[in-house]
Design an enzyme around this catalytic site. Structure first.
Site, PDB file in Angstrom:
ATOM      1  N   LYS A 139      -4.505  18.901  10.292  1.00 12.25           N
ATOM      2  CA  LYS A 139      -4.856  18.707  11.707  1.00 12.25           C
ATOM      3  C   LYS A 139      -3.633  18.301  12.536  1.00 12.25           C
ATOM      4  O   LYS A 139      -3.381  18.855  13.606  1.00 12.25           O
ATOM      5  CB  LYS A 139      -5.951  17.629  11.856  1.00 12.25           C
ATOM      6  CG  LYS A 139      -7.230  17.949  11.084  1.00 12.25           C
ATOM      7  CD  LYS A 139      -8.273  16.868  11.242  1.00 12.25           C
ATOM      8  CE  LYS A 139      -7.843  15.508  10.727  1.00 12.25           C
ATOM      9  NZ  LYS A 139      -7.519  15.489   9.278  1.00 12.25           N
ATOM     10  N   TYR A 157      -7.331   7.258  -0.303  1.00 14.47           N
ATOM     11  CA  TYR A 157      -8.362   8.237   0.030  1.00 14.47           C
ATOM     12  C   TYR A 157      -8.190   9.473  -0.848  1.00 14.47           C
ATOM     13  O   TYR A 157      -7.090   9.769  -1.312  1.00 14.47           O
ATOM     14  CB  TYR A 157      -8.274   8.629   1.510  1.00 14.47           C
ATOM     15  CG  TYR A 157      -8.684   7.504   2.434  1.00 14.47           C
ATOM     16  CD1 TYR A 157     -10.018   7.287   2.731  1.00 14.47           C
ATOM     17  CD2 TYR A 157      -7.735   6.643   2.978  1.00 14.47           C
ATOM     18  CE1 TYR A 157     -10.408   6.249   3.568  1.00 14.47           C
ATOM     19  CE2 TYR A 157      -8.110   5.599   3.818  1.00 14.47           C
ATOM     20  CZ  TYR A 157      -9.453   5.414   4.106  1.00 14.47           C
ATOM     21  OH  TYR A 157      -9.841   4.390   4.920  1.00 14.47           O
ATOM     22  N   GLY A 187      -4.914   4.597   6.109  1.00 18.53           N
ATOM     23  CA  GLY A 187      -4.401   4.810   4.762  1.00 18.53           C
ATOM     24  C   GLY A 187      -4.112   6.276   4.520  1.00 18.53           C
ATOM     25  O   GLY A 187      -4.166   7.104   5.430  1.00 18.53           O
ATOM     26  N   GLU A 212      -6.082  11.834  15.761  1.00 19.14           N
ATOM     27  CA  GLU A 212      -6.864  10.727  15.194  1.00 19.14           C
ATOM     28  C   GLU A 212      -8.019  10.372  16.146  1.00 19.14           C
ATOM     29  O   GLU A 212      -8.340   9.199  16.367  1.00 19.14           O
ATOM     30  CB  GLU A 212      -5.989   9.491  14.916  1.00 19.14           C
ATOM     31  CG  GLU A 212      -4.757   9.746  14.066  1.00 19.14           C
ATOM     32  CD  GLU A 212      -5.044  10.102  12.605  1.00 19.14           C
ATOM     33  OE1 GLU A 212      -6.219  10.032  12.174  1.00 19.14           O
ATOM     34  OE2 GLU A 212      -4.093  10.486  11.900  1.00 19.14           O
TER      35      GLU A 212
HETATM   36  N1  LIG Z   1       5.195  19.328   0.258  1.00 14.48           N
HETATM   37  C1  LIG Z   1       4.372  20.113   0.947  1.00 14.48           C
HETATM   38  N2  LIG Z   1       4.571  21.442   0.977  1.00 14.48           N
HETATM   39  C2  LIG Z   1       3.748  22.256   1.666  1.00 14.48           C
HETATM   40  N3  LIG Z   1       2.710  21.822   2.381  1.00 14.48           N
HETATM   41  C3  LIG Z   1       2.477  20.524   2.394  1.00 14.48           C
HETATM   42  C4  LIG Z   1       3.278  19.589   1.689  1.00 14.48           C
HETATM   43  N4  LIG Z   1       2.770  18.344   1.903  1.00 14.48           N
HETATM   44  C5  LIG Z   1       1.704  18.520   2.697  1.00 14.48           C
HETATM   45  N5  LIG Z   1       1.522  19.831   2.996  1.00 14.48           N
HETATM   46  C6  LIG Z   1       0.487  20.431   3.818  1.00 14.48           C
HETATM   47  O1  LIG Z   1       0.190  19.552   4.864  1.00 14.48           O
HETATM   48  C7  LIG Z   1      -1.223  19.360   4.937  1.00 14.48           C
HETATM   49  C8  LIG Z   1      -1.494  17.999   5.550  1.00 14.48           C
HETATM   50  O2  LIG Z   1      -1.059  18.069   6.888  1.00 14.48           O
HETATM   51  P1  LIG Z   1      -1.396  16.947   7.956  1.00 14.48           P
HETATM   52  O3  LIG Z   1      -1.152  17.595   9.278  1.00 14.48           O
HETATM   53  O4  LIG Z   1      -0.629  15.713   7.650  1.00 14.48           O
HETATM   54  O5  LIG Z   1      -2.962  16.734   7.668  1.00 14.48           O
HETATM   55  P2  LIG Z   1      -4.087  15.953   8.466  1.00 14.48           P
HETATM   56  O6  LIG Z   1      -3.552  15.587   9.828  1.00 14.48           O
HETATM   57  O7  LIG Z   1      -5.249  16.897   8.530  1.00 14.48           O
HETATM   58  O8  LIG Z   1      -4.428  14.754   7.625  1.00 14.48           O
HETATM   59  C9  LIG Z   1      -1.686  19.530   3.502  1.00 14.48           C
HETATM   60  O9  LIG Z   1      -3.025  19.943   3.410  1.00 14.48           O
HETATM   61  C10 LIG Z   1      -0.782  20.655   3.028  1.00 14.48           C
HETATM   62  O10 LIG Z   1      -1.328  21.901   3.398  1.00 14.48           O
HETATM   63  C1  LIG Z   2     -12.231   8.612   5.567  1.00 15.99           C
HETATM   64  C2  LIG Z   2     -11.655   7.509   6.380  1.00 15.99           C
HETATM   65  C3  LIG Z   2     -10.354   7.591   6.844  1.00 15.99           C
HETATM   66  N1  LIG Z   2      -9.841   6.582   7.578  1.00 15.99           N
HETATM   67  C4  LIG Z   2      -8.462   6.661   8.054  1.00 15.99           C
HETATM   68  C5  LIG Z   2      -7.413   6.958   7.017  1.00 15.99           C
HETATM   69  C6  LIG Z   2      -6.308   7.627   7.832  1.00 15.99           C
HETATM   70  O1  LIG Z   2      -5.507   6.584   8.398  1.00 15.99           O
HETATM   71  C7  LIG Z   2      -7.080   8.333   8.941  1.00 15.99           C
HETATM   72  C8  LIG Z   2      -7.207   9.826   8.730  1.00 15.99           C
HETATM   73  O2  LIG Z   2      -5.958  10.408   8.922  1.00 15.99           O
HETATM   74  P1  LIG Z   2      -5.630  11.944   8.524  1.00 15.99           P
HETATM   75  O3  LIG Z   2      -4.420  12.246   9.346  1.00 15.99           O
HETATM   76  O4  LIG Z   2      -6.814  12.780   8.895  1.00 15.99           O
HETATM   77  O5  LIG Z   2      -5.362  11.975   7.063  1.00 15.99           O
HETATM   78  O6  LIG Z   2      -8.374   7.759   8.961  1.00 15.99           O
HETATM   79  C9  LIG Z   2     -10.608   5.477   7.902  1.00 15.99           C
HETATM   80  O7  LIG Z   2     -10.162   4.577   8.608  1.00 15.99           O
HETATM   81  N2  LIG Z   2     -11.893   5.391   7.455  1.00 15.99           N
HETATM   82  C10 LIG Z   2     -12.441   6.372   6.701  1.00 15.99           C
HETATM   83  O8  LIG Z   2     -13.627   6.253   6.307  1.00 15.99           O
END
Ligand SMILES: Nc1ncnc2c1ncn2[C@@H]1O[C@H](COP(=O)(O)OP(=O)(O)O)[C@@H](O)[C@H]1O
Ligand SMILES: Cc1cn([C@H]2C[C@H](O)[C@@H](COP(=O)(O)O)O2)c(=O)[nH]c1=O
Length: 223
Positions: free
Chosen positions: A15, A184, A173, A87
């Site tokens: 995201k 998580y 986290g 977020e």
């Molecule tokens: N070392 C890596 N190489 C390639 N892709 C990665 C790597 N580390 C993370 N990713 C990609 O980044 C995604 C997470 O992106 P991020 O934008 O931080 O996620 P979100 O905001 O949804 O939590 C993972 O699902 C994966 O596709």
């Molecule tokens: C499931 C869940 C998540 N969180 C928190 C943990 C991370 O700080 C964010 C999610 O960030 P991401 O970029 O999508 O990985 O949310 C929480 O506080 N409570 C929950 O239940």
């Protein structure tokens, strides 16, 4: 027509990366975005992705008023062509209403990014309001996977390596954390319901209780 779009998915599905890509593509064409986050893991006033990209943002805390902030920015001669809110699950329902008003009254696109449900599979209040108000809900195309290979649809929280289903809704986290901290893990619904994380599944596979039964030593059906 400007839109309120909710990009939703589990944790770790890309995201924030998409938010940064949208920002990059639009600013490369001379458009000016306003970027907001709340409780990003990289710290206050940051929007970060696990791919290593990070940008400055405005921290939208509890009492922050999106509509008033953007109106003040525009009234002071600032420019805004679109809005990004990462977020977004942490925002209050009132703040989501403000974002909808930004779309309708200020005619700006608003792109909100967030997880829909918490570690108990309950909607975050901000995400609930987004589902209620968004013009469009987009599910991220790069699917995060459960350890079993199925699409991950739910977020599990672990404490000391054990999956928990009680606790505060908000605990900032990350995935892939050492057992000593709150972590998580994304799971499919089946394994979230059974509370079967990757570690629990590994432990169960090694347990003598579930080793395949030797048919020779197994008593016969009638015995
Ligand atoms: N070392 C890596 N190489 C390639 N892709 C990665 C790597 N580390 C993370 N990713 C990609 O980044 C995604 C997470 O992106 P991020 O934008 O931080 O996620 P979100 O905001 O949804 O939590 C993972 O699902 C994966 O596709
Ligand atoms: C499931 C869940 C998540 N969180 C928190 C943990 C991370 O700080 C964010 C999610 O960030 P991401 O970029 O999508 O990985 O949310 C929480 O506080 N409570 C929950 O239940």
């Amino acid at each position: 027509m400007p839109e309120l779009v909710f990009f939703s998915g589990t944790m770790d599905c890309g995201k924030s990366t998409l938010a940064l890509q949208i920002e990059h593509n639009r600013s490369a064409r001379g458009l000016q975005g306003m970027i907001f986050t709340r409780n990003d893991r990289a710290g206050e006033g940051k929007l970060s992705s696990r791919l290593g990209l990070v940008t400055d943002s405005v921290e939208a805390g509890e009492g922050f008023d999106f509509y008033a902030h953007i109106v003040a920015h525009l009234s002071a001669g600032g420019r805004a062509d679109y809005v990004i809110a990462d977020e977004a699950q942490f925002l209050t329902p009132e703040q989501i209403d403000q974002l909808a008003r930004v779309v309708d009254d200020l005619e700006l696109d608003v792109f909100a990014f967030g997880i829909t449900t918490d570690f108990r599979t309950k909607l975050f209040p901000g995400s609930q309001r987004l589902v209620e108000l968004a013009d469009r809900i987009e599910v991220l195309q790069v699917e995060a996977l459960c350890w079993c290979g199925a699409r991950a649809t739910h977020n599990a929280r672990t404490v000391g390596g054990q999956m928990v289903v009680e606790g505060a809704q908000v605990v900032v986290g990350d995935v892939n954390q050492p057992e000593t901290v709150v972590g998580y893990e994304v799971l499919c619904r089946r394994h979230h319901r059974r509370r079967l994380t990757a570690a629990a599944a590994r432990a169960a596979a090694l347990s003598p209780d579930v080793l395949p039964v030797d048919p020779v030593s197994e008593p016969s059906a009638g015995a």
